[in-house]
Design a protein around this motif. Structure first.
Motif, PDB file in Angstrom:
ATOM      1  N   SER A 299       0.837  -1.209   0.000  1.00 24.19           N
ATOM      2  CA  SER A 299       0.000   0.000   0.000  1.00 24.19           C
ATOM      3  C   SER A 299       0.865   1.250   0.000  1.00 24.19           C
ATOM      4  O   SER A 299       0.566   2.229  -0.709  1.00 24.19           O
ATOM      5  CB  SER A 299      -0.920  -0.011   1.223  1.00 24.19           C
ATOM      6  N   MET A 300       1.928   1.262   0.767  1.00 27.61           N
ATOM      7  CA  MET A 300       2.822   2.423   0.785  1.00 27.61           C
ATOM      8  C   MET A 300       3.448   2.648  -0.589  1.00 27.61           C
ATOM      9  O   MET A 300       3.537   3.788  -1.062  1.00 27.61           O
ATOM     10  CB  MET A 300       3.919   2.211   1.836  1.00 27.61           C
ATOM     11  N   ILE A 301       3.876   1.550  -1.236  1.00 25.63           N
ATOM     12  CA  ILE A 301       4.481   1.684  -2.566  1.00 25.63           C
ATOM     13  C   ILE A 301       3.462   2.229  -3.564  1.00 25.63           C
ATOM     14  O   ILE A 301       3.754   3.135  -4.365  1.00 25.63           O
ATOM     15  CB  ILE A 301       5.032   0.331  -3.043  1.00 25.63           C
TER      16      ILE A 301
ATOM     17  N   ILE B 291       0.688   3.987  -2.974  1.00 25.07           N
ATOM     18  CA  ILE B 291       0.295   5.365  -2.677  1.00 25.07           C
ATOM     19  C   ILE B 291       1.371   6.355  -3.139  1.00 25.07           C
ATOM     20  O   ILE B 291       1.064   7.380  -3.767  1.00 25.07           O
ATOM     21  CB  ILE B 291       0.011   5.514  -1.164  1.00 25.07           C
ATOM     22  N   ARG B 292       2.618   6.049  -2.850  1.00 24.50           N
ATOM     23  CA  ARG B 292       3.690   6.956  -3.269  1.00 24.50           C
ATOM     24  C   ARG B 292       3.782   7.045  -4.786  1.00 24.50           C
ATOM     25  O   ARG B 292       3.959   8.132  -5.356  1.00 24.50           O
ATOM     26  CB  ARG B 292       5.025   6.481  -2.693  1.00 24.50           C
ATOM     27  N   THR B 293       3.663   5.900  -5.454  1.00 25.40           N
ATOM     28  CA  THR B 293       3.731   5.908  -6.925  1.00 25.40           C
ATOM     29  C   THR B 293       2.564   6.680  -7.527  1.00 25.40           C
ATOM     30  O   THR B 293       2.748   7.488  -8.453  1.00 25.40           O
ATOM     31  CB  THR B 293       3.725   4.461  -7.448  1.00 25.40           C
TER      32      THR B 293
ATOM     33  N   ARG C 158       0.632   9.026  -6.126  1.00 26.87           N
ATOM     34  CA  ARG C 158       0.706  10.460  -5.854  1.00 26.87           C
ATOM     35  C   ARG C 158       1.688  11.151  -6.794  1.00 26.87           C
ATOM     36  O   ARG C 158       1.431  12.256  -7.293  1.00 26.87           O
ATOM     37  CB  ARG C 158       1.120  10.686  -4.403  1.00 26.87           C
ATOM     38  N   LYS C 159       2.802  10.497  -7.038  1.00 30.57           N
ATOM     39  CA  LYS C 159       3.793  11.075  -7.957  1.00 30.57           C
ATOM     40  C   LYS C 159       3.243  11.148  -9.379  1.00 30.57           C
ATOM     41  O   LYS C 159       3.388  12.168 -10.052  1.00 30.57           O
ATOM     42  CB  LYS C 159       5.062  10.228  -7.916  1.00 30.57           C
ATOM     43  N   ASP C 160       2.580  10.055  -9.841  1.00 32.27           N
ATOM     44  CA  ASP C 160       2.025  10.053 -11.197  1.00 32.27           C
ATOM     45  C   ASP C 160       0.924  11.091 -11.343  1.00 32.27           C
ATOM     46  O   ASP C 160       0.875  11.826 -12.344  1.00 32.27           O
ATOM     47  CB  ASP C 160       1.470   8.665 -11.516  1.00 32.27           C
TER      48      ASP C 160
END
Length: 602
Positions: free
Chosen positions: A298-300, A302-304, A306-308
């Motif tokens: 989930s952390m991976i 969410i970070r991906t 948000r960046k996209d």
């Protein structure tokens, strides 16, 4: 608004009916009080074996019979479990000791086993059958005592005690077959507190048995006709020769023992017959691993994301003509309806039906309304709940079918109501024919099968149609982006993008389905069927483990027991696939709608 209220009232009414039906069986609510010398009835349930998986009625073997055989009226769950509860000639009276009693109608005269009966008894002993009896609705148990890591020099070690359900019909020694023809019953009772001048009352809190095999010629009788058990060292076991007639004398003794265990706790012994600590450790370990891995994923994600999303929105503000890339590239195709939308929505509707059934069964069991004293209650409740949950299965299937541009709602409702149940019923019918051929009590009687069909077409089918009607009339799911008229060309996929490889990958970590879905969307927008199949990939590993367990752990060698094992395993795997596939599909659907709604798209 009224329609919504009507839909919500159904499960509340069902829970009320279930509470009314099963609250009587909750331990501690309705105990039976016995006075001294009051009869305590012993009933037989069935014969079972882990080797054959085929239960048989108690009187399928030549046991002693009472003057009048009376079968208890079973509920649906008991019939499906193969229980055939019947009275026995054992004569027990509260707190009255019996040293040795002859069981059959003819005192001191043995029962003569015919050759065919002897062969049948020998066959059941070879197949390691257990006999199951009940007293005051408590199942009989055999006590097993042993020293862990036994060392003759260590005399201070305490015995460990375990129990097993029922008692062994007999045993094999040097290729000879011996029958347990004497039963030593040990009944534990709790004496209730009473006021002065009142007769004390007792409640049965445990039922144990010590089976013995005593040769007929070694049994002696006293002046009153009671049997006298020989010393253990000077007696021979009762051998059953399958090639000739055998004389067998059935006897029993009764010992009563006071106990501090109260009525409300009398099932604790039976519920802890397996290693509960290891079981709970396994559950906690699995939960921790799943939450840890899913948290990392989930952390991976969410970070991906948000960046996209930030990059996509910034590019739209700077230059509208910039070429799209990444998962935004397929925004015009991601919600394109898949092939065979009716079948997909029908399977998902059945998955919702299973999910609602399991959820309510767990809640009802947590409330204490499915106690082990109510035999068959769990299966009966599951069957009725699956029928009634057709309302929710039809609703979700109908709404999804309309979202996928379907228009034949009547055919879709019929498909939802019959696709999965017909597979289950057809497979069970075929297996039942084989069970009938073995004359097993596990065979579902023809009237019960008719009753199940009536429940299916009289309860489940109308409720599925009703739910499908309201779901189809409901506004379809609002997708955040429009679908292009011309589908985008999908390039040829690499081998690891194949759906079957995806099933194997996702099955290792069922909760990683969302992560895998994001990976698939990058190159293939045809995700509807893929997410359903991939999310149920763990069912494949359940099947593999079932095969491994059959080969390495079980001693089943006959054809029909093997057929039953794999038949029921197939049903379990299919149901598990529907359940996990449905959960994964809706999780992925909500996930995709969420991410595309967060991107600015003209």
């Amino acid at each position: 608004m009224a329609q919504r209220r009507a839909i919500l009232i159904w499960p509340l009414m069902l829970l009320l009916v279930l509470h009314t039906s099963y609250s009587f069986y909750v331990p501690g609510v309705a105990p039976i009080d016995f006075h001294r010398n009051h009869p305590v009835e012993i009933k037989a349930v069935k014969l079972t074996s882990s080797r054959t998986q085929l239960p048989y009625e108690y009187y399928s073997l030549p046991f002693c019979r009472p003057e009048k055989i009376e079968y208890k009226a079973e509920n649906l769950g008991e019939v499906l479990r193969g229980d055939r509860i019947v009275n026995t000639p054992y004569d027990l009276h509260m707190n009255v000791e019996k040293k040795c009693e002859v069981l059959c109608d003819k005192p001191n005269k043995p029962v003569k086993f015919k050759v065919t009966e002897s062969k049948l008894v020998v066959e059941r002993i070879r197949e390691e059958y257990y006999v199951h009896l009940i007293a005051d609705n408590l199942p009989v148990a055999t006590r097993l005592e042993f020293y862990p890591n036994h060392d003759d020099n260590d005399k201070k070690k305490e015995k460990e005690v375990q129990f097993e359900h029922g008692y062994r019909l007999g045993f094999i020694d040097n290729n000879k077959f011996y029958l347990h023809n004497h039963l030593s019953f040990i009944v534990y009772f709790h004496k209730e507190e009473i006021e002065k001048g009142q007769e004390p009352t007792y409640r049965v809190v445990r039922f144990e048995v010590v089976p013995q095999s005593v040769k007929y010629e070694d049994l002696k009788t006293d002046e009153r006709g009671n049997c006298i058990l020989p010393e253990a060292a000077g007696s021979l076991p009762q051998e059953i020769d399958p090639n000739k007639e055998n004389d067998v004398l059935f006897t029993y003794s009764v010992h009563w023992e006071g106990s501090v265990i109260k009525w409300a706790s009398r099932w604790d012994t039976y519920l802890t017959m397996s290693d509960v600590q290891i079981h709970w450790f396994s559950i906690v370990n699995s939960v921790v691993v799943v939450f840890f891995l899913s948290g990392i994923l989930s952390m991976i994600i969410i970070r991906t994301l948000r960046k996209d999303i930030a990059n996509y929105n910034r590019e739209d503000d700077i230059e509208d003509t910039m070429e799209e890339s990444g998962w935004k590239l397929v925004h015009g195709d991601v919600f394109r309806p898949p092939q065979y939308p009716m079948i997909l929505s029908s399977l998902l509707g059945s998955g919702i039906q299973l999910f609602c059934m399991i959820l309510i069964v767990i809640i009802v069991a947590m409330l204490g309304m499915l106690s082990p004293s109510s035999r068959g209650a769990l299966m009966t409740t599951a069957c009725f709940l699956f029928m009634f949950m057709g309302l929710f299965g039809g609703y979700f299937a109908g709404r999804l079918y309309r979202t996928l541009k379907g228009h034949r709602w009547r055919k879709g409702a019929f498909c939802t109501a019959t696709l999965y149940p017909s597979i289950v019923f057809g497979l069970c019918f075929v297996l039942n024919c084989f069970i009938w051929g073995k004359h097993s009590s596990g065979a579902v009687p023809f009237p019960t099968m008719l009753a199940l069909l009536c429940m299916w077409f009289g309860i489940s089918l109308p409720l599925v149609y009703l739910g499908y009607y309201f779901g189809f009339r409901k506004q379809p799911y609002d997708n955040p982006v429009r679908t292009n008229q011309i589908p985008r060309q999908v390039p040829e996929q690499r081998w690891y993008m194949n759906k079957f490889v995806g099933i194997l990958m996702a099955g290792i970590l069922p909760f990683g389905a969302m992560f895998i879905e994001l990976f698939f969307i990058f190159s293939d927008y045809r995700w509807w069927w893929r997410t359903f199949l991939v999310s149920g990939g763990s069912a494949f590993y359940v099947l593999v483990y079932a095969i491994f367990y059959f080969v390495n752990k079980l001693d089943i060698v006959e054809f029909i027991p093997s057929l039953l094992y794999f038949g029921y395993t197939t049903l379990m795997v299919l149901s598990f696939w529907l359940l996990t596939g449905t959960i994964g599909f809706y999780a992925a659907y909500m996930f995709i709608r969420k991410i595309y709604a967060a991107v600015k798209i003209d």
